[in-house]
Design a protein around this motif. Sequence first.
Motif, mmCIF file in Angstrom:
data_model
loop_
_atom_site.group_PDB
_atom_site.id
_atom_site.type_symbol
_atom_site.label_atom_id
_atom_site.label_comp_id
_atom_site.label_asym_id
_atom_site.label_seq_id
_atom_site.Cartn_x
_atom_site.Cartn_y
_atom_site.Cartn_z
ATOM 1 N N GLY A 49 42.700 39.152 34.925
ATOM 2 C CA GLY A 49 44.056 38.690 34.673
ATOM 3 C C GLY A 49 45.062 39.567 35.382
ATOM 4 O O GLY A 49 44.923 40.785 35.410
ATOM 5 N N GLY A 50 46.083 38.947 35.983
ATOM 6 C CA GLY A 50 47.122 39.702 36.672
ATOM 7 C C GLY A 50 46.889 39.751 38.162
ATOM 8 O O GLY A 50 46.132 38.956 38.726
ATOM 9 N N ILE A 77 36.219 47.102 29.435
ATOM 10 C CA ILE A 77 37.512 46.793 30.020
ATOM 11 C C ILE A 77 37.843 47.767 31.144
ATOM 12 O O ILE A 77 37.530 48.964 31.055
ATOM 13 C CB ILE A 77 38.622 46.805 28.927
ATOM 14 C CG1 ILE A 77 39.976 46.387 29.512
ATOM 15 C CG2 ILE A 77 38.694 48.156 28.246
ATOM 16 C CD1 ILE A 77 41.026 46.154 28.431
ATOM 17 N N ARG A 78 38.461 47.233 32.195
ATOM 18 C CA ARG A 78 38.919 48.057 33.314
ATOM 19 C C ARG A 78 40.348 47.625 33.652
ATOM 20 O O ARG A 78 40.628 46.438 33.782
ATOM 21 C CB ARG A 78 38.000 47.870 34.522
ATOM 22 C CG ARG A 78 38.447 48.646 35.755
ATOM 23 C CD ARG A 78 37.342 48.713 36.819
ATOM 24 N NE ARG A 78 37.003 47.404 37.362
ATOM 25 C CZ ARG A 78 36.063 47.212 38.276
ATOM 26 N NH1 ARG A 78 35.340 48.230 38.721
ATOM 27 N NH2 ARG A 78 35.795 45.999 38.734
ATOM 28 N N LEU A 79 41.238 48.605 33.803
ATOM 29 C CA LEU A 79 42.645 48.331 34.102
ATOM 30 C C LEU A 79 43.027 49.081 35.370
ATOM 31 O O LEU A 79 42.867 50.297 35.455
ATOM 32 C CB LEU A 79 43.534 48.801 32.940
ATOM 33 C CG LEU A 79 45.041 48.617 33.106
ATOM 34 C CD1 LEU A 79 45.415 47.141 33.223
ATOM 35 C CD2 LEU A 79 45.779 49.261 31.928
ATOM 36 N N GLN A 186 45.296 40.706 26.824
ATOM 37 C CA GLN A 186 46.648 40.731 27.391
ATOM 38 C C GLN A 186 46.675 41.389 28.770
ATOM 39 O O GLN A 186 45.946 42.352 29.018
ATOM 40 C CB GLN A 186 47.604 41.511 26.483
ATOM 41 C CG GLN A 186 49.041 41.557 26.990
ATOM 42 C CD GLN A 186 49.789 42.806 26.522
ATOM 43 O OE1 GLN A 186 49.312 43.937 26.678
ATOM 44 N NE2 GLN A 186 50.954 42.614 25.943
ATOM 45 N N VAL A 187 47.533 40.845 29.641
ATOM 46 C CA VAL A 187 47.981 41.594 30.805
ATOM 47 C C VAL A 187 49.495 41.673 30.657
ATOM 48 O O VAL A 187 50.169 40.665 30.465
ATOM 49 C CB VAL A 187 47.558 40.953 32.149
ATOM 50 C CG1 VAL A 187 48.096 39.538 32.323
ATOM 51 C CG2 VAL A 187 47.976 41.844 33.308
ATOM 52 N N LEU A 194 46.030 44.666 37.210
ATOM 53 C CA LEU A 194 44.864 43.795 37.122
ATOM 54 C C LEU A 194 43.957 44.311 36.018
ATOM 55 O O LEU A 194 43.514 45.456 36.052
ATOM 56 C CB LEU A 194 44.104 43.773 38.447
ATOM 57 C CG LEU A 194 42.913 42.805 38.488
ATOM 58 C CD1 LEU A 194 43.397 41.357 38.516
ATOM 59 C CD2 LEU A 194 42.030 43.080 39.709
ATOM 60 N N VAL A 195 43.705 43.456 35.025
ATOM 61 C CA VAL A 195 42.781 43.817 33.955
ATOM 62 C C VAL A 195 41.517 42.990 34.126
ATOM 63 O O VAL A 195 41.564 41.808 34.474
ATOM 64 C CB VAL A 195 43.408 43.581 32.557
ATOM 65 C CG1 VAL A 195 43.785 42.132 32.343
ATOM 66 C CG2 VAL A 195 42.463 44.061 31.462
#
Length: 205
Positions: A49-50, A77-79, A186-187, A194-195
């Motif tokens: 997402g993003g 999760i990776r952001l 959420q993003v 980018l998530v």
Amino acid sequence: MKFLLTYFTVFASLASAWGQQALFNGKDFSGWNGDIPEVWTIQNGLITGGSLEKTVDKNYFLATEKIYSDFVLKLKIRLRGEEGFINSGIQFRSVRSKDPANEMIGYQADFGKEYWGTLYDESRRNKTLAGNDPKTTEEIVKLSGWNDYELRAEGKRIRIFINGQLCTDYTETDDSIPQTGHIAIQVHGGGKALVEVKDIYIEEL
């Protein structure tokens, strides 16, 4: 592709044996809704997402169609991102807002600089409810790498773990706060962010 399908099939079978159910099959958005494919896509078996190329203009949420109450949720999760406000989180016991329509109302297990592993009340009390010092938590976070995120919602007690470390232990004292709702990824708006999320499993209690 054949390897990915085999991986998800084996992993899902093992998780089911442990009492967990997969929330994402690695192939499509069955059981989820949101801004698909404008914001949310599936790439190499990951929910993404993003964008890293353009600023995310507002908050976006990919939500489960099913409602949950008490559960243990585990995911990876990776952001990524370096420009603007880089933030994500996992909504739970939440509902979609009617105004503005893009928001969700409810608890958020936060994930991002200055908010790592804290519990935020999105579009309701609009404040951080509990959590360890994010600067301390950041020491256990794999920045731009994959992190194990675990969320335990048991009655009014909520616990958040990142990479096996307890970051939040909170007990709700307000009886008016709903204890059921949707789960969502959420993003956050305001940054080139980018998530990516994978291996999403839930055990209902």
